[in-house]
Motif scaffolding. Structure first.
Motif, mmCIF file in Angstrom:
data_model
loop_
_atom_site.group_PDB
_atom_site.id
_atom_site.type_symbol
_atom_site.label_atom_id
_atom_site.label_comp_id
_atom_site.label_asym_id
_atom_site.label_seq_id
_atom_site.Cartn_x
_atom_site.Cartn_y
_atom_site.Cartn_z
ATOM 1 N N LEU A 844 0.830 -1.205 0.000
ATOM 2 C CA LEU A 844 0.000 0.000 0.000
ATOM 3 C C LEU A 844 0.866 1.257 0.000
ATOM 4 C CD1 LEU A 844 -2.844 1.228 0.195
ATOM 5 C CD2 LEU A 844 -2.644 1.090 2.692
ATOM 6 N N PRO A 845 0.806 2.072 -1.082
ATOM 7 C CA PRO A 845 1.526 3.351 -1.073
ATOM 8 C C PRO A 845 0.667 4.426 -0.395
ATOM 9 C CG PRO A 845 0.779 2.804 -3.303
ATOM 10 C CD PRO A 845 0.157 1.819 -2.373
ATOM 11 N N LEU A 846 1.142 4.971 0.693
ATOM 12 C CA LEU A 846 0.438 6.029 1.409
ATOM 13 C C LEU A 846 1.198 7.329 1.262
ATOM 14 C CD1 LEU A 846 -0.419 4.115 4.713
ATOM 15 C CD2 LEU A 846 -1.983 4.659 2.838
ATOM 16 N N GLN A 847 0.482 8.431 1.179
ATOM 17 C CA GLN A 847 1.106 9.742 0.994
ATOM 18 C C GLN A 847 0.624 10.685 2.087
ATOM 19 O OE1 GLN A 847 1.501 10.914 -3.083
ATOM 20 N NE2 GLN A 847 1.196 13.067 -2.629
ATOM 21 N N TYR A 848 1.604 11.331 2.755
ATOM 22 C CA TYR A 848 1.241 12.308 3.772
ATOM 23 C C TYR A 848 0.297 13.355 3.186
ATOM 24 C CZ TYR A 848 5.274 10.627 6.524
ATOM 25 O OH TYR A 848 6.175 9.878 7.239
ATOM 26 N N GLU A 849 -0.593 13.871 3.996
ATOM 27 C CA GLU A 849 -1.407 14.992 3.549
ATOM 28 C C GLU A 849 -0.517 16.209 3.331
ATOM 29 O OE1 GLU A 849 -4.596 15.406 6.417
ATOM 30 O OE2 GLU A 849 -5.894 14.205 5.104
ATOM 31 N N ALA A 850 -0.971 17.138 2.504
ATOM 32 C CA ALA A 850 -0.165 18.304 2.129
ATOM 33 C C ALA A 850 0.355 19.011 3.378
ATOM 34 C CB ALA A 850 -1.000 19.260 1.287
ATOM 35 N N GLY A 851 1.650 19.256 3.390
ATOM 36 C CA GLY A 851 2.271 19.960 4.510
ATOM 37 C C GLY A 851 2.843 19.055 5.571
ATOM 38 N N ASP A 852 2.377 17.805 5.612
ATOM 39 C CA ASP A 852 2.888 16.871 6.617
ATOM 40 C C ASP A 852 4.168 16.204 6.132
ATOM 41 O OD1 ASP A 852 0.925 17.356 8.429
ATOM 42 O OD2 ASP A 852 -0.191 15.493 8.100
ATOM 43 N N THR A 853 5.068 15.954 7.054
ATOM 44 C CA THR A 853 6.265 15.151 6.822
ATOM 45 C C THR A 853 6.531 14.379 8.105
ATOM 46 O OG1 THR A 853 7.845 16.782 7.651
ATOM 47 C CG2 THR A 853 7.254 16.939 5.321
ATOM 48 N N ALA A 854 7.414 13.407 8.038
ATOM 49 C CA ALA A 854 7.778 12.681 9.254
ATOM 50 C C ALA A 854 8.337 13.635 10.300
ATOM 51 C CB ALA A 854 8.792 11.591 8.915
ATOM 52 N N GLU A 855 9.157 14.596 9.851
ATOM 53 C CA GLU A 855 9.770 15.535 10.792
ATOM 54 C C GLU A 855 8.716 16.424 11.449
ATOM 55 O OE1 GLU A 855 10.799 14.972 7.698
ATOM 56 O OE2 GLU A 855 12.698 13.929 8.122
ATOM 57 N N LYS A 856 7.787 16.960 10.649
ATOM 58 C CA LYS A 856 6.763 17.850 11.214
ATOM 59 C C LYS A 856 5.842 17.113 12.178
ATOM 60 C CE LYS A 856 6.637 21.329 7.540
ATOM 61 N NZ LYS A 856 5.828 21.984 6.486
ATOM 62 N N LEU A 857 5.637 15.828 11.917
ATOM 63 C CA LEU A 857 4.783 15.036 12.811
ATOM 64 C C LEU A 857 5.566 14.456 13.987
ATOM 65 C CD1 LEU A 857 2.773 13.155 10.034
ATOM 66 C CD2 LEU A 857 1.840 14.855 11.620
ATOM 67 N N ASP A 858 6.873 14.753 14.020
ATOM 68 C CA ASP A 858 7.757 14.252 15.088
ATOM 69 C C ASP A 858 7.832 12.727 15.097
ATOM 70 O OD1 ASP A 858 9.552 14.555 17.178
ATOM 71 O OD2 ASP A 858 7.991 14.365 18.712
ATOM 72 N N LEU A 859 7.843 12.142 13.892
ATOM 73 C CA LEU A 859 7.996 10.695 13.772
ATOM 74 C C LEU A 859 9.480 10.367 13.617
ATOM 75 C CD1 LEU A 859 5.148 9.948 11.183
ATOM 76 C CD2 LEU A 859 5.049 9.619 13.669
ATOM 77 N N THR A 860 9.966 9.450 14.434
ATOM 78 C CA THR A 860 11.371 9.033 14.337
ATOM 79 C C THR A 860 11.512 7.676 13.677
ATOM 80 O OG1 THR A 860 11.319 7.951 16.498
ATOM 81 C CG2 THR A 860 11.913 10.299 16.448
#
Length: 926
Positions: A844-860
């Motif tokens: 399953l290819p999932l794409q962050y919603e516009a503006g979201d990134t792993a860094e902005k969501l504080d995902l490590t």
């Protein structure tokens, strides 16, 4: 079943025969604005009208195309290509898949003979030759012998497929590169089949299939899985594309080439943002571009990110067809059909494009691109300062001018240079000394009479390779003239440069011989090494031992220069950290210079025997000189001669013994060919969809992760997971071959997935194919960690950034992902082919919603991920919910878009892949 609900089926008389065809003019007469549609959309429309059956191609599909809007749409359109093109790296696993489908059909008591290509498939063996031998007259013969020695089992398998499958042809090794052969021979422009005329269209299992856009053929690269579905009669579905118009004006100035033009276009269109879009070229500047010039541009479509770069059929197309020995009957067929069916290049000002990008071709300057992306354009005049900046920013190196680099035979007065360690002698008697001056290292190599230095910026590989440019006689003859003039000036290639000449077809060597230029290239050690992709796909072969040791021991940032289309990290050679794309003419020039930290527009390229400077302008041919040679040597007879024997192969090929029968006899001990496990004991109905719960991240990656990073194609060593597997199997290191050559064995390839030596995983301290097994924190290979997770029944995800999966259309980048147990990828954006490949493997290819990134969501990446919204109500582009739970109990919730772009994507995903879907469809019918 063919239906003509739009009443467009007409007849056309040409060459004394009458044919059926589906008329776009008839649609125009019904009030549809066909004249406003880009030519590429017209071809898709004709394809849908002709293949309409009310089921796989519906009335809504046709109407979507009839009402094409410049901004595209989110509606599906189907496409059934007229033929499929393959190369051996992607072709072998595709044939393995089809043979495995046959095996499963037989196990279920059905007739395996029904599993056959339904459209013509041409497979060209071009990706396996390596540059083991170079710089000698025997290089070609020895490399061919090594190629057969390494790949005999694979070639026997392909020869079996040629005999076992209908509609399947194989071009043996040593005949040319698939895209150049496609341009020069396979492409018809218009096809006649069963009394019907229609446009020639292609999909290929190599991303550079759009090369034949230059001859007016709509074609693009797809993953092997998609190609197999097309072979088995399934339409390819994709979202209605936007079409960017590239309007060209002016003509190339003196001193600039089609290579400079395409590298400029790559830079412009990447900035424009054309991923997943069509590009169509028009304008008065097109009148000055030959088909080889156009093909050079079309070839690099994946470097722009677009699906195709289409050049409509016009008089230039017919001229090339005549020059490449197409029959007059075929040429007349193309002209008559295209003019009758609104596919001839005319009335361009009536066409509506999504956007128009303007380029004045007369502004093009000599250009290179690199050091690790094709779109990173550098003007030749700015190459030296750009290199110095990159050396500092990317490698934290201080740059110093090395005044003694011209000392190849002479040993200059060393002054303050003192050995910092005793000379090291390697097996061939060469001595290597590291010396310091002003605290900076220079490595001196003593090979008897020759003494020379290596340092950051030294060119160690100079390769005239790849169909991108070797298909273009202008730049190839130009390279020969540069070599000739260099010889006349008494200058030579530097002794540390590994040189190679690997044309895309035998036509090239024929016209170089007729022009008496091959001897000049050979005098500079650009001997023929083979007809294949070689350095462009990482088959550069080993560096000479002294060079290899000097680079490794001193961590030198050495360079390659090549006339290819790809220069991603570790692609050309694992020891070469900076790789630059350029024309064949500049490849020769930089081989003469021996380094890239030089301004060839002002500095001497070298010195003659009297130590007088020789400049690039002294050895650069004029356009008139090149064209005069081309006029004398390029004839249709060259194409006739070579393509009359295209399927014969050499004596080794003809004597290859192959098994008989419709079912392949799998050898459990083989390390090259194994039955893929996807279809064994498959259920006859698709399982229900499930949410992904308690998943762990296997990798956390950055932007521009290419399929080279995910599924490398080059060499690998004993310490890699794949190397360890082969050693256990009794395969010696020297017989490892390459990842690409072993794509028929899933055990090797799954171990090679995410094993690129330059991949940077934020979950590992080491660069390369490593990760942390999160439950214990232990660092290990990606493969070993994935197997531990599989033992724990833990699903896996990958977190990544923009342009995930750019580069080659490697199905193994998706197959390996699936076999590692990765259920989903969460990215900021995807490259078109890889997204499709992931769906085609049930990932399953999932794409962050516009503006979201792993860094902005504080995902490590150390979190546990649960993804819901899959099990029920799955629709195209559905927003799913993700819960990421940190080790301290903190919970992060966010949404992502399921990049299942169409209803058929959902069906493929539900079935666990596109071939599983096709197999179940077949089992349901028989």
């Amino acid at each position: 079943m063919e239906q003509d609900i739009f009443h467009t089926k007409k007849q056309l008389s040409v060459n004394g025969q009458t044919y059926d065809y589906y008329s776009l003019e008839a649609l125009s007469n019904q009030g549809y604005d066909i004249h406003k549609l880009p030519f590429s959309i017209r071809i898709l429309l004709e394809n849908a009208v002709r293949n309409f059956d009310g089921f796989s191609v519906t009335k809504e599909n046709v109407e979507t195309l009839l009402h094409w809007k410049p901004k595209g749409s989110d509606k599906d359109i189907p496409f059934k290509p007229a033929r499929v093109l393959m190369q051996d790296f992607t072709g072998v696993p595709a044939v393995v898949d089809i043979a495995a489908l046959r095996a499963e059909v037989a196990r279920k008591g059905k007739n395996p003979d029904h599993i056959n290509p339904l459209v013509p498939v041409d497979l060209v063996i071009d990706h396996s030759v390596q540059v083991d031998y170079f710089g000698t007259e025997y290089s070609y013969q020895r490399n061919m012998e090594e190629e057969y020695k390494r790949n005999k089992e694979r070639y026997q398998f392909l020869k079996w497929a040629q005999q076992s499958f209908d509609n399947f042809s194989v071009v043996p090794p040593g005949m040319g590169i698939c895209h150049q052969i496609n341009l020069e021979y396979f492409s018809k422009g218009v096809i006649e089949r069963d009394g019907q005329l229609f446009p020639d269209t292609v999909v290929g299992t190599d991303s550079h299939t759009p090369m034949v856009n230059g001859i007016g053929v709509v074609a693009w690269g797809v993953g092997g899985i998609e190609a197999e579905a097309a072979i088995l009669g399934q339409p390819l579905y994709f979202i209605m594309p936007e079409v960017i118009g590239l309007r060209l004006t002016g003509k190339l100035p003196l001193g600039s080439t089609a290579t400079d033009l395409v590298l400029t276009i790559a830079n412009i269109l990447r900035k424009q943002g054309v991923v997943g879009k069509f590009v169509e070229v028009f304008g008065p500047g097109l009148d000055h571009l030959s088909v080889p010039d156009r093909a050079t541009i079309g070839n690099m479509s994946p470097e722009f990110g677009c699906t195709i770069t289409y050049f409509p059929i016009d008089d230039k197309t017919l001229t090339y067809m005549r020059e490449s020995s197409r029959t007059e009957e075929q040429i007349n067929l193309v002209k008559t059909y295209c003019k009758a069916n609104m596919l001839w290049r005319e009335n361009e000002d009536q066409i509506t494009y999504t956007e128009v990008v303007e380029l004045d071709v007369s502004t093009i300057e000599p250009t290179v691109a690199g050091p690790k992306r094709p779109q990173d354009k550098i003007l030749l005049k700015n190459f030296k300062p750009t290199f110095i900046d990159l050396l500092s920013s990317s490698f934290e190196r201080e740059y110093i001018e090395h005044e003694d680099r011209e000392s190849v035979i002479r040993w200059k007065n060393e002054g303050g240079n003192q050995p910092t360690s005793p000379p090291k002698e390697i097996t061939d008697g060469t001595k290597i000394e590291t010396k310091e001056k002003n605290g900076l290292k220079t490595v001196w190599i003593d090979k008897g009479e020759q003494k020379f230095s290596l340092s950051d910026g030294s060119v160690v590989i100079a390769a005239i390779t790849s169909c991108t440019n070797t298909s273009n006689p202008f730049v190839m003859v130009g390279a020969g003239l540069v070599a000739k003039k260099a010889r006349q000036k008494g200058i030579d290639v530097k002794p540390w440069v590994k040189t190679s000449l690997a044309p895309g077809s035998k036509v090239v060597t024929d016209y170089l011989k007729k022009a008496d230029l091959l001897k000049d290239l050979e005098a500079l050690q650009f001997h023929l090494v083979g007809y294949g992709c070689t350095s462009c796909i990482g088959n550069s072969g080993p560096l000479p031992p002294a060079i290899s040791k000097a680079v490794d021991d001193n961590d030198l940032v050495v360079c390659s220069v090549l006339s290819g289309n790809r220069n991603f990290e570790a692609r050309v050679h694992s020891q070469v950290k900076m790789n630059y794309l350029m024309s064949p003419m500049l490849v020769v020039a930089f081989a003469l210079a021996g380094r890239v930290d030089i301004n060839l527009t002002t500095d001497p390229i070298s010195y003659d025997k009297n130590q007088l400077p020789v400049y690039l302008k002294d050895i650069w041919p004029t356009d008139d000189e090149i064209n005069a040679v081309l006029k004398d040597v390029l004839t249709p007879k060259d194409f006739d001669k070579n393509y009359s024997e295209i399927f014969e192969g050499n004596e080794i090929w003809r004597n290859l013994e192959v098994p008989k029968g419709k079912l392949y006899e799998w050898d459990q001990e083989s390390t090259y060919i194994q039955e893929i496990p996807f279809f064994k004991d498959i259920s006859e109905t698709a399982p229900v969809l499930e949410n992904i719960t308690k998943a762990r991240a296997l990798l956390v990656l950055g932007d521009s992760i290419t399929t080279d990073h995910i599924s490398p194609a080059g060499a690998f060593d004993e310490e890699s997971a794949a190397g360890k597997y082969l050693l256990v199997k009794g395969v010696k290191k020297e017989a490892f071959n390459s990842y690409g050559s072993r794509r028929g064995n899933d055990e090797v390839m799954v171990r090679g997935t995410f094993a690129n030596v330059r991949i940077k995983n934020k979950l590992a301290k080491q660069e390369g194919g490593y990760t942390s097994y999160l439950p214990t924190g232990e660092e290990m290979s990606v493969y070993d960690a994935a197997m531990k997770y599989q033992k724990d029944n833990t699903p896996l995800v990958v977190l990544t950034g923009k342009e995930y999966g750019s580069g080659s259309s490697r199905d193994w980048a998706a197959k390996g992902t699936f076999l590692l147990g990765i259920k989903a990828v969460i990215a900021e954006s995807y490259e078109r082919i890889h997204r499709s490949n992931l769906v085609g493997l049930g990932v399953l290819p999932l794409q962050y919603e516009a503006g979201d990134t792993a860094e902005k969501l504080d995902l490590t990446g150390t979190e546990t991920f649960t993804i819901s919204g899959i099990a029920e109500g799955l629709t195209p582009h559905k927003s799913v919910d993700i819960i990421a739970e940190k080790e301290n109990g903190e919970v992060i919730t966010f949404k992502a878009i399921a990049r299942l772009d169409s209803l058929i994507d959902i069906e493929y995903y539900r079935n666990g892949g596109i071939l599983q879907y096709v197999l179940r469809q077949f089992l349901d019918k028989v």
